[in-house]
Design a protein around this motif. Structure first.
Motif, short mmCIF file in Angstrom:
data_model
loop_
_atom_site.label_atom_id
_atom_site.label_comp_id
_atom_site.label_asym_id
_atom_site.label_seq_id
_atom_site.Cartn_x
_atom_site.Cartn_y
_atom_site.Cartn_z
N UNK A 92 0.82 -1.21 0.00
CA UNK A 92 0.00 0.00 0.00
C UNK A 92 0.86 1.26 0.00
N UNK A 93 1.96 1.23 0.74
CA UNK A 93 2.86 2.39 0.76
C UNK A 93 3.42 2.67 -0.62
N UNK A 94 3.79 1.60 -1.32
CA UNK A 94 4.30 1.77 -2.68
C UNK A 94 3.24 2.28 -3.64
N UNK A 95 2.02 1.77 -3.50
CA UNK A 95 0.91 2.22 -4.35
C UNK A 95 0.61 3.69 -4.12
N UNK A 96 0.73 4.14 -2.87
CA UNK A 96 0.52 5.56 -2.55
C UNK A 96 1.61 6.41 -3.18
N UNK A 97 2.84 5.93 -3.17
CA UNK A 97 3.94 6.65 -3.82
C UNK A 97 3.68 6.80 -5.31
N UNK A 98 3.18 5.75 -5.93
CA UNK A 98 2.88 5.79 -7.36
C UNK A 98 1.75 6.76 -7.66
N UNK A 99 0.70 6.75 -6.84
CA UNK A 99 -0.42 7.68 -7.02
C UNK A 99 0.08 9.12 -6.90
N UNK A 100 0.91 9.39 -5.92
CA UNK A 100 1.43 10.74 -5.72
C UNK A 100 2.34 11.18 -6.86
N UNK A 101 2.86 10.20 -7.63
CA UNK A 101 3.73 10.51 -8.77
C UNK A 101 2.96 10.61 -10.08
N UNK A 102 1.64 10.41 -10.03
CA UNK A 102 0.84 10.60 -11.24
C UNK A 102 0.17 9.36 -11.78
N UNK A 103 0.24 8.23 -11.08
CA UNK A 103 -0.40 7.01 -11.58
C UNK A 103 -1.91 7.18 -11.65
N UNK A 104 -2.49 6.78 -12.80
CA UNK A 104 -3.93 6.83 -12.99
C UNK A 104 -4.54 5.43 -13.09
N UNK A 105 -3.73 4.46 -13.52
CA UNK A 105 -4.21 3.09 -13.71
C UNK A 105 -3.22 2.11 -13.11
N UNK A 106 -3.73 1.17 -12.33
CA UNK A 106 -2.91 0.08 -11.81
C UNK A 106 -3.48 -1.23 -12.31
N UNK A 107 -2.61 -2.10 -12.76
CA UNK A 107 -3.01 -3.43 -13.19
C UNK A 107 -2.26 -4.45 -12.34
N UNK A 108 -3.01 -5.31 -11.64
CA UNK A 108 -2.41 -6.34 -10.80
C UNK A 108 -2.29 -7.64 -11.59
N UNK A 109 -1.10 -8.23 -11.52
CA UNK A 109 -0.86 -9.45 -12.28
C UNK A 109 0.08 -10.35 -11.50
N UNK A 134 -8.47 6.47 -4.86
CA UNK A 134 -9.41 6.98 -5.87
C UNK A 134 -8.79 7.02 -7.27
N UNK A 135 -8.13 5.92 -7.63
CA UNK A 135 -7.57 5.82 -8.97
C UNK A 135 -8.70 5.69 -9.99
N UNK A 136 -8.54 6.32 -11.15
CA UNK A 136 -9.56 6.19 -12.21
C UNK A 136 -9.76 4.76 -12.68
N UNK A 137 -8.67 3.96 -12.67
CA UNK A 137 -8.80 2.60 -13.19
C UNK A 137 -7.99 1.60 -12.37
N UNK A 138 -8.66 0.51 -12.00
CA UNK A 138 -8.03 -0.61 -11.31
C UNK A 138 -8.38 -1.87 -12.09
N UNK A 139 -7.36 -2.62 -12.50
CA UNK A 139 -7.61 -3.82 -13.31
C UNK A 139 -6.77 -4.99 -12.82
N UNK A 140 -7.14 -6.18 -13.30
CA UNK A 140 -6.47 -7.43 -12.94
C UNK A 140 -6.32 -8.27 -14.19
N UNK A 141 -5.18 -8.97 -14.29
CA UNK A 141 -5.01 -10.02 -15.30
C UNK A 141 -4.88 -11.35 -14.56
N UNK A 142 -5.72 -12.31 -14.94
CA UNK A 142 -5.78 -13.59 -14.24
C UNK A 142 -5.99 -14.73 -15.24
N UNK A 143 -5.63 -15.95 -14.83
CA UNK A 143 -5.99 -17.10 -15.67
C UNK A 143 -7.42 -17.56 -15.37
N UNK A 144 -8.02 -17.00 -14.34
CA UNK A 144 -9.43 -17.25 -14.04
C UNK A 144 -9.73 -18.48 -13.20
N UNK A 145 -8.75 -19.32 -12.98
CA UNK A 145 -9.01 -20.63 -12.34
C UNK A 145 -9.34 -20.54 -10.86
#
Length: 347
Positions: A92-109, A134-145
């Motif tokens: 979470x600390x790292x994600x906050x650093x990214x948001x403060x640096x201008x991140x708009x979309x995060x994709x978890x994989x 409050x990121x505009x976009x949060x996404x995930x890539x998964x194999x679905x299993x």
């Protein structure tokens, strides 16, 4: 007085010779860099130069927070070389650093992101990014299993896009590729997840890697029926130390196809409106990738060279070592309507 002058002359001459030799060596090294990778160096500059000029804004970031996976896809280029996962509060600390640096979309994989703590760890990060950051976009890539309907019930409101990987609509082909677990039907599960996305208002996306086993397949009917918001079609990519080379956990050479065969696959599916093709050229340098330690990965040399962790040096310094090609990111359509609130989908 003459003797000291004579004695000093060889020393002076030696210093001058060393100075000339140093300049020649510097010139040689510069020419060597130009001939071996000079165009890259001249265009992108060194990390130090990029830092002086101003670091890239991490608009869209792919966080591979785990390498563990329950599938064994033969071409996988982010393999289970370690089982390390950051503690949640550090992530979470790292994600906050990214948001403060201008991140708009995060994709978890991954790896498979739903594997760790049965998806609850992933869900908490998704919730944090959407509700708290409050990121505009949060996404995930998964194999679905590993996805359960209960996950959607708990975390679906916080997720914009779920991308499920499917390389074939023939079960035997999926078995050959390694995108399978036991006798479970990857395709049946895919359709089930598509229904959950519709029910819980999550945009559904499809990812496929084109390789020697599926390059001649026609997926038009299935993709049309699934109707994803985007169908990302990747050309099989070799990464030294991951799926190629002596230290690799996979041997993906037998999956690799030519540019011509990849183009043939694209031509066969040219009428699929949601298709987004990504060749090796487009894919290699146009993603900002964070590994499990939150280090940016530089793939320009056909391997994954890590920066220092953003948790240790901050985003601005670490991103200068990412090798990220922002122009290619925009050219491949990396920035699109990625918030489900703006997609105007009919649920």
């Amino acid at each position: 007085m003459f003797l000291p002058t004579v004695a000093a002359s060889p020393k002076l001459l030696l210093r001058r010779c060393l100075g000339v030799l140093q300049r020649v060596l510097c010139l040689f090294l510069q020419v060597y860099r130009w001939t071996r990778g000079g165009s890259e160096a001249r265009v992108e500059g060194s990390p130090e130069e990029r830092l002086r000029q101003g670091a890239t804004t991490p608009t869209s970031v792919n966080y591979h927070f785990t390498r563990k996976c329950n599938y064994k896809c033969g071409f996988c280029f982010h393999t289970a070389k370690t089982s390390f996962v950051l503690p949640l509060e550090e992530a979470k600390r790292g994600l906050k650093l990214l948001k403060d640096s201008g991140m708009e979309k995060i994709n978890f994989s991954g790896g498979e992101p739903f594997l760790h703590e049965k998806g609850d760890f992933l869900g908490k990060m998704v919730q944090y990014c959407k509700r708290d950051l409050q990121l505009p976009s949060v996404s995930i890539v998964s194999n679905g299993s590993m996805i359960k309907e209960s996950w959607f019930h708990k975390y679906g409101d916080y997720l914009d896009i779920l991308a499920v990987s499917c390389d074939s609509f023939d079960e035997a082909t999926n078995q050959l590729i390694g995108r399978a677990q036991g006798r479970k039907s990857h395709i049946e599960n895919l359709y089930k997840i598509r229904g959950w996305c519709q029910q819980y208002k999550v945009a559904f996306k499809l990812n496929s890697v084109v390789n020697t086993f599926n390059v001649d397949e026609d997926m038009t009917a299935h993709v049309t029926e699934l109707n994803p918001v985007r169908w990302k079609v990747f050309q099989c990519l070799l990464i030294d130390g991951e799926n190629a080379g002596e230290a690799a956990l996979r041997e993906a050479e037998r999956f690799v196809i030519s540019e011509e065969r990849f183009q043939g696959f694209l031509d066969r599916h040219r009428n699929v409106s949601c298709l987004v093709p990504e060749s090796n050229e487009k894919m290699r340098n146009s993603y900002l990738i964070l590994d499990e330690y939150m280090r940016f990965l530089d793939c320009r040399r056909g391997r994954k060279d890590p920066s220092k962790s953003i948790l240790d040096v901050g985003v601005k310094q670490a991103i200068c070592f990412s090798g990220f090609d922002e122009k290619m990111f925009l050219m491949r359509g990396g920035k699109y309507v990625w918030s489900k609130a703006d997609m105007k989908l009919e649920w």
